[in-house]
Design an enzyme around this catalytic site. Structure first.
Site, short mmCIF file in Angstrom:
data_model
loop_
_atom_site.label_atom_id
_atom_site.label_comp_id
_atom_site.label_asym_id
_atom_site.label_seq_id
_atom_site.Cartn_x
_atom_site.Cartn_y
_atom_site.Cartn_z
N THR A 1 -6.91 -4.79 0.92
CA THR A 1 -5.67 -5.12 1.64
C THR A 1 -5.85 -6.35 2.53
O THR A 1 -4.97 -7.22 2.61
CB THR A 1 -5.20 -3.91 2.49
OG1 THR A 1 -5.03 -2.80 1.63
CG2 THR A 1 -3.90 -4.19 3.21
N ASP B 1 0.86 -1.20 0.00
CA ASP B 1 0.00 0.00 0.00
C ASP B 1 0.89 1.25 0.00
O ASP B 1 0.63 2.22 -0.73
CB ASP B 1 -0.89 0.06 1.25
CG ASP B 1 -1.83 -1.12 1.41
OD1 ASP B 1 -3.05 -0.93 1.34
OD2 ASP B 1 -1.35 -2.26 1.62
#
Ligand code: AMP
Ligand code: MG
Ligand code: MG
Length: 309
Positions: free
Chosen positions: A122, A51
Site C-alpha cells: 500500500t 484496500d
C-alpha cells in the site's frame, strides 16, 4: 476433471477470478485520483479506498460461493452488504481443468482457511511504485499454506498501452505454479531482496550477514516472492516483525509449489490455522534454493532480537 472438481480446486479457480476483479478495483481507484488514505498504526501502515473495496469484493465473492470456508482479511471493516457489482462469480477454467493432488481431493470447505491481503504494498501504491503492488489470496489446510493466488494489477504498466496490463500467478502444493517464467540466475550469486520502507538496524544487519552480491529493496511481500520465483533474487530477508499471515500465506504456497521455502529467521515454518497470531513476529526468510545456508548465516544477535513463534 470438468465434471466435479475438488473443492480446493474450485476455491483456487474462484480466488483467481476474484483476485483479477480486485486488481481491476485497485487500478480504478488509482485512476479516480482520490486514494482515500487512512493511517492505521502510523504513517508506515496505510489503508486506502482500494484496500477497503478490494477486500469487500474478495470476501463477499468467496463467502457467497464457499459459505463454510473461514476467510480472514487484513482490513478491519464494518460488516455491511456489498453492491452486486462488487461480486465476482467467475472461476478460471484453466484451473478447473487441472487434476487435484491426491492428498487434497477429499478436503471439505469447513477445513479450509483463506488469508486475504487485498492490496499488498500500500505504501508503494500511494507513492506510484505500481509494480510493487499485489493482491494476495492464500489457502491453508491443517495449518499449512497449500495454495495461493497473486494478482499483480500493474504488471507491464511501464510498457505503455500496447502491452496487456496485469497478470495472475497461482499455485497448488503438489501441482506446481503457473503464470510466470522462471529464469534462474547463476547459482553462486547471492541476491537478497528486502523491504524498502520498513527497515531498521536488525533488518540491515541480517541482510549484510548474508554477504550479498546485490540487494534489491522493493515493496510488498508478494512482490518479493515474485522476485524469487522469477529468479531475480535468491533470498527474501526481513528480520523484523511487521509481515502478517495474509502477506505470506498465498506467496508461501506458490514458492513451495516450485520447490522454494519460506520460514521465520530461525528456519521454522509458520502456521496458518484460523486461530494463529496474525503477526509473523520472527521475521520472514524465503528462498528458491539453499535455504539452510541462509538460515545458518542469520546472526545470533538478530535471533535474540526476534521471538520464535
Ligand atoms: P515491505 O517489505 O516493507 O513492503 O513489507 C511487506 C508487508 O509487510 C507489507 O504488507 C507491509 O505493510 C507489512 N509490514 C512490514 N513491516 C511493517 C511494519 N513495521 N508495520 C506495518 N506493516 C509492515
Ligand atoms: Mg501486505
Ligand atoms: Mg495490504
Amino acid at each position: 476433471m470438468s465434471g466435479n472438481p475438488a473443492v480446493v480446486m474450485r476455491l483456487v479457480a474462484s480466488a483467481y477470478s476474484v483476485a483479477e476483479k480486485a486488481g481491476a478495483i485497485v487500478r480504478k481507484v488509482l485512476h479516480s485520483g482520490d486514494l482515500g488514505i487512512v493511517e492505521k498504526t502510523g504513517a508506515n501502515d496505510l489503508q486506502t479506498l482500494a484496500d477497503r473495496l478490494a477486500q469487500k469484493s474478495i470476501c463477499a465473492s468467496l463467502s457467497r460461493r464457499f459459505p463454510k470456508v473461514t476467510i480472514i482479511g487484513e482490513e478491519d471493516l464494518p460488516c455491511e452488504e456489498v453492491q452486486e457489482d462488487m461480486i465476482e462469480n467467475g472461476q478460471a477454467e484453466e484451473i478447473l481443468q487441472k487434476i487435484c493432488p491426491k492428498e487434497y481431493e477429499a478436503l471439505k470447505e469447513e477445513e479450509l482457511v483463506v488469508w486475504v491481503d487485498p492490496l499488498d504494498g500500500t505504501k508503494e501504491y500511494t507513492e506510484g511504485l505500481l509494480d510493487n503492488v499485489t493482491v494476495l489470496i492464500g489457502i491453508a489446510y491443517g495449518g499449512r499454506a497449500i495454495a495461493g493466488v497473486i494478482n499483480q494489477p500493474f504488471y507491464n504498466y511501464q510498457l505503455g498501452s500496447g502491452a496487456a496490463l496485469g497478470r495472475t500467478i497461482w499455485g497448488v502444493l503438489g501441482l506446481g505454479a503457473f503464470g510466470f517464467q522462471l529464469q534462474e540466475g547463476p547459482a553462486d550469486k547471492r541476491i537478497v531482496t528486502t523491504t524498502r520502507s520498513h527497515s531498521n538496524k536488525t533488518v540491515t544487519d541480517c541482510v549484510n550477514a548474508m554477504e550479498p552480491h546485490d540487494v534489491i529493496r522493493v515493496g510488498g511481500a508478494g512482490n518479493k516472492i515474485i522476485q524469487l520465483i522469477e529468479g531475480k533474487a535468491s533470498a527474501y530477508v526481513f528480520a523484523s516483525p511487521g509481515c502478517k499471515k495474509w502477506d505470506t500465506c498465498g506467496p508461501e504456497a506458490i514458492l513451495h509449489a516450485v520447490g522454494g521455502k519460506l520460514t521465520d529467521m530461525f528456519g521454522n515454518l509458520y502456521h496458518y490455522n484460523a486461530d494463529v497470531k496474525h503477526m509473523n513476529s520472527a521475521g520472514v526468510l524465503a528462498t528458491l534454493r539453499n535455504h539452510d545456508y541462509y538460515v545458518s548465516r542469520v546472526p545470533q544477535s538478530v535471533l535474540r532480537a526476534l521471538k520464535s513463534d
